[in-house]
Enzyme design. Structure first.
Site, PDB file in Angstrom:
ATOM      1  CG  PHE A  15      -1.844   1.255   1.136  1.00 51.16           C
ATOM      2  CD1 PHE A  15      -3.016   1.211   0.403  1.00 51.16           C
ATOM      3  CD2 PHE A  15      -1.501   2.435   1.764  1.00 51.16           C
ATOM      4  CE1 PHE A  15      -3.829   2.336   0.305  1.00 51.16           C
ATOM      5  CE2 PHE A  15      -2.304   3.560   1.676  1.00 51.16           C
ATOM      6  CZ  PHE A  15      -3.477   3.508   0.941  1.00 51.16           C
ATOM      7  CG  ASP A  57       5.895   4.069   1.508  1.00 47.01           C
ATOM      8  OD1 ASP A  57       5.833   4.844   2.484  1.00 47.01           O
ATOM      9  OD2 ASP A  57       4.940   3.889   0.732  1.00 47.01           O
ATOM     10  CE  LYS A  69      -0.415   7.209   6.215  1.00 49.77           C
ATOM     11  NZ  LYS A  69      -1.608   7.883   5.725  1.00 49.77           N
TER      12      LYS A  69
END
Length: 407
Positions: A147, A232, A261
């Site tokens: 993801f 990531d 984030k």
């Protein structure tokens, strides 16, 4: 004289969303109106312990005083210039973020997906300019069940059909191999490979933690094959796993790091590509950009986030409380939990399907005053703010035990 607007309750607000909001989410039926620290409060004043923390966007809790203060001070001075001009906050943000991560240069963006897209573009440009891959032939190797976001390019290499169906045609140039499989990865890398793009821990897939040595193996393979290692760490980074970065558990330094984030402190969207100089150095003016990327407000908040991480306090808290979380979950294995995976303050918990789906368990926990998020099947994710106390953490897992015992 105009009468004051009537306050709508949670049910009314949920109904009001239905005709005017695109239905791309299926949120739990709670309407959050206020928040502080690890707690949120709904419209009616009911309090809930936040065990999701915005998918790690709220690593420092809701409205952390240092971060709110940094935002307030910057709001009074300057919010946006665009990168058409320099601003007085960006240099310090880039300097300190590069120092924190052990890399050289920073490309500031806004969302996590933007960071991933930017990382892909930079890797391809590096492949053509530095590695000598023929034009339009560069490939990037990714892992199944990944993801990395939901843009058209990113879903092109997703294996989640819900994310893909109806959105083609897809962007070419990606090869998908099983996660945690170095042999498959080696077979997929060739002279056209620009980069290997990997999540050190696969969050959306259920907090999947690779075997010891996998990340070090990826690092060795990419170095030997002459391609980039892109990590990531948009969810796994910035303290979540008990280290600043999840790759640090294997003493690995990637060529390119993707952050987001938590970098925005739960206040503004901030993301970044952080990389070696010879990688990000391939970009020239006009080749890539973002109106809001590196804006003064984002840089001020991002710098305050880096300051918190420089102390090491939050990494230590995640490591120490992670032991508490693991111990509490172990006590529920065989009592409704069939297994779990945890690193730091991050866990994927597999519920006995006979007891309920992940969504059903999340709804039951909501009624107990604890907010979590399900992922595939009967798995739920726990990722509380790193500011959570031992008592709050035990209380949340205790609520899970109550819910499991009610079945």
């Amino acid at each position: 004289m105009t009468a004051p607007a009537r306050t709508r309750d949670s049910a009314e607000l949920i109904r009001a969303e239905e005709p005017v909001l695109a239905h791309n989410y299926h949120p739990l039926p709670v309407v959050v109106a206020r928040a502080e620290g690890t707690w949120v409060e709904d419209v009616e004043g009911r309090r809930y312990l936040d065990m999701l923390a915005g998918y790690s966007a709220l690593n420092f809790g809701h409205r952390h005083p240092a971060l709110i203060d940094a935002a307030h001070r910057q709001l009074d001075r300057l919010t946006l210039t665009s990168r058409a001009f320099h601003n007085d906050r960006l240099a310090e943000f880039a300097e300190r973020l590069a120092e924190l991560t052990g890399l050289d240069m920073v490309l500031p963006m806004n969302t996590g997906a933007e960071a991933v897209e930017s990382g892909i573009k930079v890797a391809r440009k590096w492949a053509y300019d530095v590695k000598g891959v023929p034009a339009d032939r560069a490939t990037i190797v990714v892992a199944a069940e990944n993801f990395h976001g939901r843009t058209t390019t990113i879903v092109s290499f997703s294996t989640d059909e819900t994310a893909r169906a109806g959105f083609g045609p897809f962007t070419p140039g990606f090869r998908i191999v099983p996660y945690d499989d170095l042999a498959a990865l080696e077979a997929a890398v060739d002279e056209t490979t620009a980069a290997v793009l990997i999540e050190p821990i696969q969050g959306e897939a259920g907090v999947l933690i690779p075997s010891d040595g996998y990340l070090a193996g990826v690092r060795e393979l990419t170095r030997r094959k002459g391609c980039l290692f892109i990590a990531d760490e948009i969810q796994s980074g910035l303290g979540r796993t008990g280290r600043t970065l999840a790759v640090e558990h294997e003493d690995v330094v990637p060529d390119v790091l993707l952050l987001g984030k938590a970098l925005g402190g739960g206040i503004v969207p901030v993301s970044a590509v952080v990389a070696r100089r010879e990688v990000l150095g391939v970009l020239r003016p006009g080749e890539h950009g973002s109106t809001f990327g590196g804006n003064p407000l984002a840089a001020a908040v991002g710098t305050a986030v880096v300051e918190l991480l420089e102390t090491g306090e939050y990494q230590r808290r995640a490591a120490e409380l992670g032991i508490v979380l693991r111990g509490a979950l172990e006590g529920l294995v065989g009592k409704g939990i069939v297994g779990f995976r945890a690193r730091g303050l991050w866990a994927g918990v597999d519920i006995d399907p006979a007891i309920g789906t992940g969504r059903e368990i999340s709804e039951r926990l909501m009624r107990e005053g604890v907010l979590v998020k399900d992922t595939h099947g009967s798995t739920i994710r726990l990722a509380p703010p790193l500011t959570i106390t031992t008592e709050e953490l035990r209380s949340a897992v205790g609520a899970l035990g109550v819910v499991l015992g009610q079945a």
